[in-house]
Design a protein around this motif. Structure first.
Motif, PDB file in Angstrom:
ATOM      1  N   GLU A 162      69.269  76.842  91.427  1.00  0.00           N
ATOM      2  CA  GLU A 162      67.492  77.029  91.388  1.00  0.00           C
ATOM      3  C   GLU A 162      68.046  77.399  90.149  1.00  0.00           C
ATOM      4  OE1 GLU A 162      66.138  78.950  95.201  1.00  0.00           O
ATOM      5  OE2 GLU A 162      64.068  78.108  94.142  1.00  0.00           O
ATOM      6  N   ASP A 163      68.417  78.142  89.633  1.00  0.00           N
ATOM      7  CA  ASP A 163      68.361  79.032  88.040  1.00  0.00           C
ATOM      8  C   ASP A 163      67.931  77.936  87.095  1.00  0.00           C
ATOM      9  OD1 ASP A 163      68.035  81.566  89.091  1.00  0.00           O
ATOM     10  OD2 ASP A 163      70.147  81.739  89.140  1.00  0.00           O
ATOM     11  N   PRO A 164      67.516  78.406  86.078  1.00  0.00           N
ATOM     12  CA  PRO A 164      67.136  77.256  84.678  1.00  0.00           C
ATOM     13  C   PRO A 164      68.324  77.417  84.052  1.00  0.00           C
ATOM     14  CG  PRO A 164      65.234  78.720  84.899  1.00  0.00           C
ATOM     15  CD  PRO A 164      66.419  79.091  86.129  1.00  0.00           C
ATOM     16  N   PHE A 165      69.258  76.492  82.982  1.00  0.00           N
ATOM     17  CA  PHE A 165      70.492  76.668  82.217  1.00  0.00           C
ATOM     18  C   PHE A 165      69.580  76.561  80.980  1.00  0.00           C
ATOM     19  CE2 PHE A 165      69.847  72.212  83.928  1.00  0.00           C
ATOM     20  CZ  PHE A 165      70.296  71.307  82.389  1.00  0.00           C
ATOM     21  N   ASP A 166      70.250  77.010  80.095  1.00  0.00           N
ATOM     22  CA  ASP A 166      70.215  76.805  78.725  1.00  0.00           C
ATOM     23  C   ASP A 166      71.119  75.781  78.262  1.00  0.00           C
ATOM     24  OD1 ASP A 166      70.924  77.492  75.302  1.00  0.00           O
ATOM     25  OD2 ASP A 166      70.177  79.340  76.230  1.00  0.00           O
ATOM     26  N   LEU A 167      70.841  74.498  77.589  1.00  0.00           N
ATOM     27  CA  LEU A 167      71.274  73.234  77.305  1.00  0.00           C
ATOM     28  C   LEU A 167      72.223  73.958  75.921  1.00  0.00           C
ATOM     29  CD1 LEU A 167      72.252  70.237  77.899  1.00  0.00           C
ATOM     30  CD2 LEU A 167      69.623  69.926  76.106  1.00  0.00           C
ATOM     31  N   GLY A 168      72.006  74.883  74.715  1.00  0.00           N
ATOM     32  CA  GLY A 168      72.313  74.791  74.058  1.00  0.00           C
ATOM     33  C   GLY A 168      73.960  76.046  74.260  1.00  0.00           C
ATOM     34  N   VAL A 169      73.828  76.894  75.627  1.00  0.00           N
ATOM     35  CA  VAL A 169      74.957  77.674  75.688  1.00  0.00           C
ATOM     36  C   VAL A 169      75.668  76.635  76.174  1.00  0.00           C
ATOM     37  CG1 VAL A 169      75.533  79.426  76.873  1.00  0.00           C
ATOM     38  CG2 VAL A 169      72.959  79.902  75.369  1.00  0.00           C
ATOM     39  N   GLU A 170      74.852  75.976  77.140  1.00  0.00           N
ATOM     40  CA  GLU A 170      76.433  75.089  78.193  1.00  0.00           C
ATOM     41  C   GLU A 170      76.552  74.149  77.390  1.00  0.00           C
ATOM     42  OE1 GLU A 170      77.147  76.046  80.996  1.00  0.00           O
ATOM     43  OE2 GLU A 170      75.147  77.404  81.674  1.00  0.00           O
ATOM     44  N   THR A 171      75.938  73.604  75.973  1.00  0.00           N
ATOM     45  CA  THR A 171      77.060  72.541  76.035  1.00  0.00           C
ATOM     46  C   THR A 171      77.563  72.900  74.901  1.00  0.00           C
ATOM     47  OG1 THR A 171      75.203  70.885  75.402  1.00  0.00           O
ATOM     48  CG2 THR A 171      77.246  71.060  73.994  1.00  0.00           C
ATOM     49  N   SER A 172      77.385  74.312  73.952  1.00  0.00           N
ATOM     50  CA  SER A 172      78.528  75.138  73.287  1.00  0.00           C
ATOM     51  C   SER A 172      80.069  75.592  73.568  1.00  0.00           C
ATOM     52  CB  SER A 172      77.539  76.750  72.270  1.00  0.00           C
ATOM     53  OG  SER A 172      76.967  75.873  72.399  1.00  0.00           O
ATOM     54  N   ALA A 173      79.642  76.318  75.212  1.00  0.00           N
ATOM     55  CA  ALA A 173      80.713  76.654  76.197  1.00  0.00           C
ATOM     56  C   ALA A 173      81.848  75.706  76.389  1.00  0.00           C
ATOM     57  CB  ALA A 173      80.115  76.856  77.239  1.00  0.00           C
ATOM     58  N   PHE A 174      80.847  74.254  77.333  1.00  0.00           N
ATOM     59  CA  PHE A 174      81.906  73.075  77.016  1.00  0.00           C
ATOM     60  C   PHE A 174      82.651  72.561  76.149  1.00  0.00           C
ATOM     61  CE2 PHE A 174      82.149  68.832  77.615  1.00  0.00           C
ATOM     62  CZ  PHE A 174      83.317  68.527  78.569  1.00  0.00           C
ATOM     63  N   ALA A 175      82.608  72.554  74.525  1.00  0.00           N
ATOM     64  CA  ALA A 175      82.277  72.250  73.778  1.00  0.00           C
ATOM     65  C   ALA A 175      84.152  72.716  73.178  1.00  0.00           C
ATOM     66  CB  ALA A 175      82.267  72.212  72.301  1.00  0.00           C
TER      67      ALA A 175
ATOM     68  N   ALA B  63      77.964  66.829  81.240  1.00  0.00           N
ATOM     69  CA  ALA B  63      79.195  66.618  79.411  1.00  0.00           C
ATOM     70  C   ALA B  63      80.539  65.632  79.884  1.00  0.00           C
ATOM     71  CB  ALA B  63      79.088  67.989  79.695  1.00  0.00           C
ATOM     72  N   THR B  64      80.432  64.877  78.998  1.00  0.00           N
ATOM     73  CA  THR B  64      82.121  64.870  79.362  1.00  0.00           C
ATOM     74  C   THR B  64      82.655  64.766  77.856  1.00  0.00           C
ATOM     75  OG1 THR B  64      80.962  62.490  78.891  1.00  0.00           O
ATOM     76  CG2 THR B  64      81.378  62.690  81.147  1.00  0.00           C
ATOM     77  N   SER B  65      83.945  64.715  78.263  1.00  0.00           N
ATOM     78  CA  SER B  65      84.835  64.605  76.390  1.00  0.00           C
ATOM     79  C   SER B  65      85.385  63.668  76.696  1.00  0.00           C
ATOM     80  CB  SER B  65      85.615  66.378  76.228  1.00  0.00           C
ATOM     81  OG  SER B  65      86.428  66.320  77.477  1.00  0.00           O
ATOM     82  N   SER B  66      85.972  63.668  75.493  1.00  0.00           N
ATOM     83  CA  SER B  66      87.537  62.393  75.556  1.00  0.00           C
ATOM     84  C   SER B  66      87.529  62.121  74.082  1.00  0.00           C
ATOM     85  CB  SER B  66      86.942  60.598  76.212  1.00  0.00           C
ATOM     86  OG  SER B  66      85.817  60.395  75.049  1.00  0.00           O
ATOM     87  N   ARG B  67      89.267  61.725  73.649  1.00  0.00           N
ATOM     88  CA  ARG B  67      89.632  61.966  72.301  1.00  0.00           C
ATOM     89  C   ARG B  67      88.996  60.645  71.380  1.00  0.00           C
ATOM     90  NH1 ARG B  67      94.122  63.006  70.960  1.00  0.00           N
ATOM     91  NH2 ARG B  67      94.865  62.395  69.823  1.00  0.00           N
ATOM     92  N   HIS B  68      87.842  59.190  72.444  1.00  0.00           N
ATOM     93  CA  HIS B  68      87.600  58.460  71.287  1.00  0.00           C
ATOM     94  C   HIS B  68      86.019  58.280  72.043  1.00  0.00           C
ATOM     95  CE1 HIS B  68      91.010  57.599  69.280  1.00  0.00           C
ATOM     96  NE2 HIS B  68      92.001  57.771  69.662  1.00  0.00           N
TER      97      HIS B  68
END
Lengths: 147, 81
Positions: free
Chosen positions: A7-20, A95-100
């Motif tokens: 239910e809570d909001p999320f921080d796109l920047g924080v989540e993206t950085s943590a994922f990366a 968010a997804t990650s891959s080699r290419h």
């Protein structure tokens, strides 16, 4: 794989950085974010999202596993909110990650197409004093056929 | 067996969840049983093409058997994302 229904909001920047930061050997990270539109001549929109606790998590897991089997991915993250959201609030992100990059791009599109029509979420949109359930669009169902 | 309703199906029927004591053979048999109860069910199930069904939290269809099912849910097409 990191799948969250909240239910809570999320921080796109924080989540993206943590994922990366969690990725190893990945050359590409793709993210998509869905936002509550701020539609129609100054009328402020709000949205209520209902979901099916239990089935939602299973459906998202299944969609993410399918994406993992089709593309060479490092990782997948899905965050989807429910409850009451105001205009311009973020509804969800993948968010997804891959080699290419091709794998990460295609997998993100695949996740979005299936998440729209196969994960048990329902949006109710309010503008002014009226509120109504958002109808599913034929294009959304048709979009599944390309996969 | 628990029967769950979501979105406008929930609003039309007036409850999010209820227990039924009978054991209908298929989803369609359950729909027919509910329809015969009261007008609010008839209203919710008037157009089955506008509805989706899940049996034990897996998307299913109206011909599906309910043998051993614990939970059936009815809802409109999903609008996530």
């Amino acid at each position: 794989m990191d799948i969250r229904v909240q239910e809570d909001p999320f921080d796109l920047g924080v989540e993206t950085s943590a994922f990366a930061a969690r990725q190893k050997g990945m050359g590409a990270i793709v993210t998509f974010t869905g936002v509550v539109r701020d539609l129609d001549e100054g009328v402020l929109h709000a949205m209520e999202i209902e979901h099916y606790p239990g089935m939602t998590e299973k459906a998202l897991q299944k969609i993410a596993e399918e994406a993992t089997s089709r593309w060479k991915l490092g990782d997948i993250m899905i965050i989807h909110r429910h409850g009451i959201l105001k205009a311009q609030e973020m509804i969800m992100m993948v968010a997804t990650s891959s080699r290419h990059r091709v794998d990460a791009f295609q997998a993100a599109e695949f996740l979005m197409d299936f998440l729209k029509s196969r994960a048990p979420f329902w949006k109710k949109e309010a503008s002014g004093t009226a509120a109504d359930w958002v109808a599913a669009r034929d294009e959304d169902e048709d979009a599944l056929k390309r996969w | 067996m628990d029967v769950l309703y979501f979105a406008w199906v929930r609003e039309r029927i007036g409850v999010p969840k209820e227990k039924i004591d009978t054991v209908p053979a298929t989803v369609m048999a359950l729909v027919d049983e509910l329809r015969s109860r009261e007008a609010r069910y008839e209203a919710a199930f008037a157009d089955l093409s506008a509805l989706r069904v899940a049996v034990d939290q897996e998307l299913s269809d109206f011909d599906a058997p309910l043998d051993g099912a614990r939970e059936v849910a009815f809802f409109p097409p999903m609008t996530g994302g």
